[in-house]
Each structure stands twice: as structure tokens, then as C-alpha cells.
Design an enzyme around this catalytic site. Structure first.
Site, PDB file in Angstrom:
ATOM      1  N   ASP A 129     -31.694  51.656  50.121  1.00  0.00           N
ATOM      2  CA  ASP A 129     -30.413  51.548  50.593  1.00  0.00           C
ATOM      3  C   ASP A 129     -29.821  52.870  50.523  1.00  0.00           C
ATOM      4  O   ASP A 129     -28.519  53.100  50.056  1.00  0.00           O
ATOM      5  CB  ASP A 129     -29.801  50.589  49.558  1.00  0.00           C
ATOM      6  CG  ASP A 129     -28.322  50.234  50.207  1.00  0.00           C
ATOM      7  OD1 ASP A 129     -27.907  50.293  51.586  1.00  0.00           O
ATOM      8  OD2 ASP A 129     -27.293  50.036  49.419  1.00  0.00           O
ATOM      9  N   PHE A 130     -30.065  54.031  51.325  1.00  0.00           N
ATOM     10  CA  PHE A 130     -29.984  55.304  51.260  1.00  0.00           C
ATOM     11  C   PHE A 130     -28.982  55.764  52.366  1.00  0.00           C
ATOM     12  O   PHE A 130     -29.187  55.374  53.519  1.00  0.00           O
ATOM     13  CB  PHE A 130     -31.159  56.215  51.267  1.00  0.00           C
ATOM     14  CG  PHE A 130     -31.132  57.597  51.059  1.00  0.00           C
ATOM     15  CD1 PHE A 130     -30.942  58.201  49.935  1.00  0.00           C
ATOM     16  CD2 PHE A 130     -30.473  58.407  52.222  1.00  0.00           C
ATOM     17  CE1 PHE A 130     -30.657  59.631  49.798  1.00  0.00           C
ATOM     18  CE2 PHE A 130     -30.334  59.665  51.808  1.00  0.00           C
ATOM     19  CZ  PHE A 130     -30.367  60.180  50.812  1.00  0.00           C
TER      20      PHE A 130
END
Length: 305
Positions: A202-203
Site C-alpha cells: 500500500d505504498f
């Protein structure tokens, strides 16, 4: 005094809403027990509570604390354990502070809860505070450091088998062609990956904070083992509003895809495919959560792909 009384610990409204949406059958019990659990962890870890952050984490109570032994600042994070959050401690252990927040302690007081003690970063200074070109440059440098070989005998889940059609009931009828293309891309990509790295999962710019021992460090991983294009797709969608609001959207999207793929040596076609899949998935999730403007933004971005 190293522990606050349970009555001093207020559960943020956002956490209550999110836990209730994710685990409606056990939300009341988990949320009611949370203040006492936090108090017990403060005592166990010999911490003094500074304040609970509001809104804090999406599925976690996050508090600024100080360690009693040396007065060092830290962060206590008490999370609802979900498939996405279950392996956060393992990923942070694998990274050992290289590119990510440093894990100081971890525990699982019950099967549904994870407790992490983390180094304190500058929560008020996310990477999103930088101008987009500079933020993207910093983000790609950091992401390159996080992509490491998965540890031997690891427990990280593989990439989820994408099913954009799951969002179909909530998506507008005119999104049908996008949905069909995303479904086709998901099936093709899931069965043809040739690499496996430890991924953040979830960058984006909001999950990178300023730090003292490094300019920027990643937080809140949803770790996976899989191909890099999947991870980079989430970053490609970051600040979608800046592209959607600019003239020549398709050309702007192509430039972003090319620049990110080239910077991180990721196959551009696979990046495009995963970006489409994740855009449709995020649109469906936004609609389910009642965030129609966000959903429309992701669908417009997807259409430009």
C-alpha cells in the site's frame, strides 16, 4: 506513572467506523476492550502515554508515547488483525529499518489484535507535503530499497487473485468496458508473473513520513510476496487528482507510467495492467465507503490508461 487509566484513552471515531464496517460481528467487543488493552500494553512495555492520535490509523489505535527507561519517544500501534495487517511485524523485521519505520517490539495479546512499538517519525510531515515531482523522486528511491528478496520460509501472502467484478454492483453502468478490461488484465497478470519480491502492498505518498535517521521512511505496510509492478501500480495512482485536473490526461498518464517504469526498471505493460486493475478496485472500494468523488477520480484515471 507509566500507564494511563482506560478512561483517558478515547477511541477515534474513524477507527470505530472502520472496524464496524470490516468486522461488524465483533466490532463492539473489540472496541470496548481496546482502552484496557492499550493500558495493559503501556504497563508491559513501560511506556508513558503522550496522546492518542485522531484520526490515527484506519484499523489501528495509534498513540505517541515515551519509554520510561530512557524517555525516548515512540509510537504504540494497536491494530485489528486482518489479512492485510497480519504480517506487518514480519515485514518490518525483514526490512530492519532500511527504508521503513523501525520495529521496537511486537506482540499478539489475542488472535484478533496486533501490538507494535515503533520508532517515532514526523507524522505531521508526509511525503505528500512535497511538490509532486520531488515526492515521486523520493518515493521511487525508497520503494527500490523496500523491494528485497522474500525471506526463506516466509509467511507473506502472495498477490491476491484480483476480481474487479466484485466491485460491479457498486460501479456505474458506463464503467462496464473498464470493468471488463480490468477483469481480463487481472487474469492475464496473475498467471504470468516471473518474479517475487517482498512488497509494501500500500505504498503511496501518505504512507511515507519524514524521519530523523533518514529523510523519509515508509509506514503501514500491507506486505505481500509478488511482482514489483503490483506495488508500483499503487504509487502510479497517487495524486490522481493532479493528473485528472490537467489538460491532456491520457498523455499525462502515459508519461507517468513511462517515468515510473523506467525509474524502477519495471515492465511498462505490466505496470499499466496492474494500475488499471487497482484503479477499478479502488473505485469500487470508494463507492462502497460512500466516497463517490474518489471513485469517479479513479475511474477517470483508469479510462485514460
Amino acid at each position: 506513572m507509566s500507564a494511563a487509566a482506560p478512561g483517558q484513552i478515547t477511541v477515534p471515531d474513524r477507527l470505530t467506523r472502520n472496524v464496524t464496517a470490516v468486522r461488524p460481528e465483533e466490532a463492539d467487543r473489540w472496541l470496548a476492550a481496546l482502552p484496557a488493552l492499550v493500558t495493559a500494553e503501556l504497563a508491559r512495555l513501560r511506556l508513558t502515554l503522550d496522546r492518542v492520535l485522531d484520526p490515527g490509523g484506519s484499523l489501528a489505535l495509534v498513540a505517541y508515547v515515551h519509554r520510561d527507561d530512557d524517555l525516548a519517544p515512540a509510537v504504540l500501534k494497536v491494530s485489528l488483525r486482518t489479512p492485510g495487517t497480519a504480517h506487518e511485524a514480519e515485514a518490518l523485521t525483514a526490512w530492519a529499518g532500511r527504508g521503513a519505520v523501525l520495529l521496537l517490539d511486537s506482540a499478539a495479546p489475542d488472535p484478533g489484535t496486533t501490538v507494535l512499538l515503533l520508532e517515532r517519525l514526523h507524522g505531521e510531515i508526509p511525503l505528500r507535503s512535497l511538490a509532486e515531482p520531488k515526492a515521486m523522486l523520493e518515493a521511487t528511491s525508497l520503494l527500490h530499497r523496500l523491494w528485497t528478496p522474500v525471506p526463506a520460509e516466509h509467511a507473506f501472502p502472495g498477490l491476491p487473485v484480483p476480481s474487479p467484478s466484485a466491485a460491479a454492483p457498486d460501479l456505474p453502468a458506463e464503467a462496464g468496458p473498464l470493468l471488463a478490461e480490468a477483469e481480463e488484465a487481472a487474469a492475464a497478470l496473475a498467471g504470468s508473473a516471473t518474479e517475487e519480491f517482498l512488497l509494501h502492498g500500500d505504498f503511496h505518498h501518505g504512507n511515507v513520513l519524514a524521519a530523523d535517521r533518514a529523510p523519509w521512511l515508509a509506514i503501514d505496510p500491507r506486505p505481500l510476496a509478488g511482482e514489483r509492478a503490483y506495488d508500483l501500480a499503487r504509487l502510479t495512482l497517487d495524486r490522481a487528482d493532479t493528473l485528472v485536473g490537467s489538460p491532456g490526461l491520457p498523455a499525462a498518464v502515459r508519461r507517468r507510467l513511462h517515468q515510473l517504469a523506467e525509474a524502477l526498471e519495471v515492465d511498462r505493460d505490466r505496470l499499466r495492467g496492474w494500475t488499471l486493475v487497482r484503479a477499478v478496485d479502488l473505485a469500487g472500494a470508494a463507492l462502497t465507503a460512500g466516497r463517490r468523488p474518489d471513485a469517479e477520480l479513479y475511474l477517470e484515471f483508469a479510462g485514460a490508461l
